[in-house]
Design an enzyme around this catalytic site. Structure first.
Site, PDB file in Angstrom:
ATOM      1  N   CYS A  31     -34.303   3.976-102.998  1.00 39.38           N
ATOM      2  CA  CYS A  31     -34.001   5.123-102.126  1.00 39.38           C
ATOM      3  C   CYS A  31     -32.564   5.626-102.288  1.00 39.38           C
ATOM      4  O   CYS A  31     -32.210   6.667-101.738  1.00 39.38           O
ATOM      5  CB  CYS A  31     -34.281   4.763-100.676  1.00 39.38           C
ATOM      6  SG  CYS A  31     -35.933   4.106-100.465  1.00 39.38           S
ATOM      7  N   ASN A  56     -41.127   8.895 -95.589  1.00 38.10           N
ATOM      8  CA  ASN A  56     -40.104   8.343 -96.469  1.00 38.10           C
ATOM      9  C   ASN A  56     -40.524   8.586 -97.921  1.00 38.10           C
ATOM     10  O   ASN A  56     -41.465   7.961 -98.393  1.00 38.10           O
ATOM     11  CB  ASN A  56     -39.959   6.848 -96.165  1.00 38.10           C
ATOM     12  CG  ASN A  56     -38.967   6.146 -97.067  1.00 38.10           C
ATOM     13  OD1 ASN A  56     -38.573   6.663 -98.111  1.00 38.10           O
ATOM     14  ND2 ASN A  56     -38.577   4.947 -96.677  1.00 38.10           N
ATOM     15  N   HIS A  98     -30.923   9.725 -96.357  1.00 42.38           N
ATOM     16  CA  HIS A  98     -32.270   9.353 -96.781  1.00 42.38           C
ATOM     17  C   HIS A  98     -33.155   9.278 -95.542  1.00 42.38           C
ATOM     18  O   HIS A  98     -32.778   8.678 -94.532  1.00 42.38           O
ATOM     19  CB  HIS A  98     -32.213   8.015 -97.515  1.00 42.38           C
ATOM     20  CG  HIS A  98     -33.545   7.387 -97.697  1.00 42.38           C
ATOM     21  ND1 HIS A  98     -34.631   8.100 -98.172  1.00 42.38           N
ATOM     22  CD2 HIS A  98     -34.000   6.128 -97.456  1.00 42.38           C
ATOM     23  CE1 HIS A  98     -35.681   7.306 -98.219  1.00 42.38           C
ATOM     24  NE2 HIS A  98     -35.323   6.110 -97.782  1.00 42.38           N
TER      25      HIS A  98
HETATM   26  O1  UT7 Z   1     -36.566   3.563 -97.639  1.00 39.12           O
HETATM   27  C1  UT7 Z   1     -35.998   2.303 -97.819  1.00 39.12           C
HETATM   28  C2  UT7 Z   1     -35.270   1.893 -96.635  1.00 39.12           C
HETATM   29  N1  UT7 Z   1     -36.195   1.550 -95.578  1.00 39.12           N
HETATM   30  C3  UT7 Z   1     -35.801   1.537 -94.327  1.00 39.12           C
HETATM   31  O2  UT7 Z   1     -34.689   1.869 -94.062  1.00 39.12           O
HETATM   32  C4  UT7 Z   1     -36.766   1.057 -93.280  1.00 39.12           C
HETATM   33  C5  UT7 Z   1     -36.023   0.285 -92.219  1.00 39.12           C
HETATM   34  N2  UT7 Z   1     -36.910  -0.302 -91.221  1.00 39.12           N
HETATM   35  C6  UT7 Z   1     -37.586   0.452 -90.322  1.00 39.12           C
HETATM   36  O3  UT7 Z   1     -37.538   1.658 -90.339  1.00 39.12           O
HETATM   37  C7  UT7 Z   1     -38.369  -0.269 -89.251  1.00 39.12           C
HETATM   38  O4  UT7 Z   1     -38.066  -1.641 -89.272  1.00 39.12           O
HETATM   39  C8  UT7 Z   1     -39.936  -0.096 -89.401  1.00 39.12           C
HETATM   40  C9  UT7 Z   1     -40.317   1.324 -89.053  1.00 39.12           C
HETATM   41  C10 UT7 Z   1     -40.357  -0.433 -90.819  1.00 39.12           C
HETATM   42  C11 UT7 Z   1     -40.647  -1.026 -88.425  1.00 39.12           C
HETATM   43  O5  UT7 Z   1     -40.220  -0.773 -87.090  1.00 39.12           O
HETATM   44  P1  UT7 Z   1     -39.796  -1.982 -86.135  1.00 39.12           P
HETATM   45  O6  UT7 Z   1     -39.404  -1.396 -84.851  1.00 39.12           O
HETATM   46  O7  UT7 Z   1     -38.775  -2.807 -86.886  1.00 39.12           O
HETATM   47  O8  UT7 Z   1     -41.166  -2.753 -85.941  1.00 39.12           O
HETATM   48  P2  UT7 Z   1     -41.538  -4.267 -86.316  1.00 39.12           P
HETATM   49  O9  UT7 Z   1     -41.708  -4.414 -87.792  1.00 39.12           O
HETATM   50  O10 UT7 Z   1     -40.594  -5.179 -85.616  1.00 39.12           O
HETATM   51  O11 UT7 Z   1     -42.962  -4.406 -85.640  1.00 39.12           O
HETATM   52  C12 UT7 Z   1     -43.108  -4.385 -84.206  1.00 39.12           C
HETATM   53  C13 UT7 Z   1     -44.553  -4.581 -83.870  1.00 39.12           C
HETATM   54  C14 UT7 Z   1     -45.205  -5.788 -84.522  1.00 39.12           C
HETATM   55  O12 UT7 Z   1     -46.122  -6.346 -83.599  1.00 39.12           O
HETATM   56  P3  UT7 Z   1     -45.716  -7.649 -82.733  1.00 39.12           P
HETATM   57  O13 UT7 Z   1     -45.392  -8.707 -83.743  1.00 39.12           O
HETATM   58  O14 UT7 Z   1     -44.537  -7.226 -81.922  1.00 39.12           O
HETATM   59  O15 UT7 Z   1     -46.952  -7.891 -81.935  1.00 39.12           O
HETATM   60  C15 UT7 Z   1     -45.971  -5.218 -85.683  1.00 39.12           C
HETATM   61  O16 UT7 Z   1     -47.090  -6.007 -86.052  1.00 39.12           O
HETATM   62  O17 UT7 Z   1     -45.325  -3.461 -84.316  1.00 39.12           O
HETATM   63  C16 UT7 Z   1     -46.425  -3.906 -85.097  1.00 39.12           C
HETATM   64  N3  UT7 Z   1     -46.686  -2.893 -86.115  1.00 39.12           N
HETATM   65  C17 UT7 Z   1     -47.478  -1.825 -85.903  1.00 39.12           C
HETATM   66  N4  UT7 Z   1     -48.218  -1.461 -84.841  1.00 39.12           N
HETATM   67  C18 UT7 Z   1     -48.921  -0.311 -84.935  1.00 39.12           C
HETATM   68  C19 UT7 Z   1     -46.168  -2.797 -87.363  1.00 39.12           C
HETATM   69  N5  UT7 Z   1     -46.620  -1.696 -87.968  1.00 39.12           N
HETATM   70  C20 UT7 Z   1     -47.440  -1.086 -87.090  1.00 39.12           C
HETATM   71  C21 UT7 Z   1     -48.192   0.095 -87.130  1.00 39.12           C
HETATM   72  N6  UT7 Z   1     -48.911   0.447 -86.037  1.00 39.12           N
HETATM   73  N7  UT7 Z   1     -48.209   0.905 -88.216  1.00 39.12           N
END
Ligand code: UT7
Length: 321
Positions: free
Chosen positions: A112, A278, A248
């Site tokens: 990215c 993204n 980005h």
């Molecule tokens: O382009 C390269 C650079 N990339 C980035 O900069 C991405 C950086 N990271 C992010 O943007 C965020 O970390 C994400 C958007 C990828 C994820 O968001 P988050 O707030 O960090 O969520 P998480 O991974 O901590 O997941 C929270 C919860 C989990 O459930 P539990 O364990 O709390 O029960 C996941 O299983 O959300 C769940 N989850 C979802 N639920 C519904 C994960 N993906 C989904 C989904 N729909 N699509």
């Protein structure tokens, strides 16, 4: 030494719009989760066009907007992690289609941050006299690297391409870069390649993007503001001198958090993540092209562009339009 200026921009997105609700019929997710955690509403997913097709369309628009003769382009750099082929490079394929027969062509893989790294490279070629006019493209068909059964990643990515033409100039233009890599954090964002398979070994590789989202989030919010501050200070400007910040488009919350850390209004951060998700190396040149098309960017504006992601890598540039 000559200055280097952006003289044209272009972008191209596949027609096929996939909404959050569309994805909710594929995996266990919801519009509410995706919108509130990322800011994404829709993304474009190719129904047949490949990486080269997207890149060529963006390049053609950038060539028209810069009014350059393709035969005067002496360098083509394509930033991508999702090429159609290992060889030839996407840049050589673009060269063939736009008939830029005098160019040197190669691709750069910096995920990215790829567009910033490629712009930095093209800038250095022009500054040192090795090129006069460069076409720099960021293009991804991330849908080919996406695990469509993994809800934590398949809701994030989109396909698209953006391009700029940069040229030697008497006027001030691209002013500075701050690019760094943190290979020691590489495990946080990975995508395998082909299997290691020969008569002596058979090792299967994970072919889809796997991301430790929270670690990448923290990395972006910590390193990108430092990079932005460094590039502004080194250029002897104040943060208030910058008209727009074009980051980005990985997550709206990352942009808001960086704005807060830098104590800058969120309004100065251009966002189109809701429409395209993204698109990795394509997100910044797509945003630039949109901003020119909408008349937001005007001559004399100062902008900061910043990419971050796999590697891990990040890169920032300060540009006068
Ligand atoms: O382009 C390269 C650079 N990339 C980035 O900069 C991405 C950086 N990271 C992010 O943007 C965020 O970390 C994400 C958007 C990828 C994820 O968001 P988050 O707030 O960090 O969520 P998480 O991974 O901590 O997941 C929270 C919860 C989990 O459930 P539990 O364990 O709390 O029960 C996941 O299983 O959300 C769940 N989850 C979802 N639920 C519904 C994960 N993906 C989904 C989904 N729909 N699509």
């Amino acid at each position: 030494m000559k200055n280097v200026k952006i003289v044209g921009t272009g972008s191209y997105l596949p027609n096929n719009i996939i909404s959050n609700n569309d994805l909710a019929s594929l995996v266990d997710t919801s519009d509410e989760w995706i919108s509130s955690r990322t800011g994404i509403k829709n993304r474009r997913i190719t129904t047949g066009e490949g990486t080269t097709d997207l890149a060529v369309n963006a390049a053609k628009k950038a060539i028209v907007s810069s009014n350059i003769n393709p035969m005067d382009i002496d360098l083509i750099i394509v930033a991508t992690i999702s090429p159609d082929n290992f060889t030839p490079s996407t840049s050589c394929e673009v060269q063939k289609e736009i008939e830029a027969d005098n160019a040197m062509c190669f691709d750069i893989n910096a995920a990215c941050s790829g567009f910033i790294y490629s712009l930095n490279t093209a800038y250095a070629y022009i500054k040192t006299g090795f090129a006069k006019n460069a076409l720099v493209i960021g293009v991804e068909v991330l849908s080919r690297l996406t695990d469509w059964e993994d809800r934590s990643s398949c809701v994030l990515f989109g396909d698209g391409a953006g391009a700029v033409v940069i040229s030697e100039s008497e006027e001030i233009g691209i002013e500075n870069f701050h690019c760094k890599s943190l290979g020691k954090l590489s495990e946080n964002l990975k995508c395998g390649g082909t299997d290691l398979k020969n008569p002596y070994v058979s090792k299967i590789t994970d072919k889809y993007i796997k991301m430790n989202g929270q670690e990448v989030f923290k990395f972006a919010c910590s390193y990108v503001p430092k990079g932005i501050k460094a590039v502004i200070e080194e250029s002897q400007y104040e943060i208030e001198d910058i008209d727009y910040f074009i980051l980005h488009q990985a997550n709206e919350r990352i942009m808001d958090s960086i704005a807060k850390r830098l104590k800058i209004s969120k309004d100065k951060f251009y966002k189109n993540i809701a429409s395209y998700g993204n698109t990795s190396s394509a997100s910044i040149p797509i945003a630039l092209d949109e901003m020119f098309d909408k008349g937001i960017l005007k001559q004399g504006h100062k902008i900061v562009i910043a990419g971050f992601g796999g590697g891990l890598t990040y890169g920032v540039s300060l540009i006068t339009i």
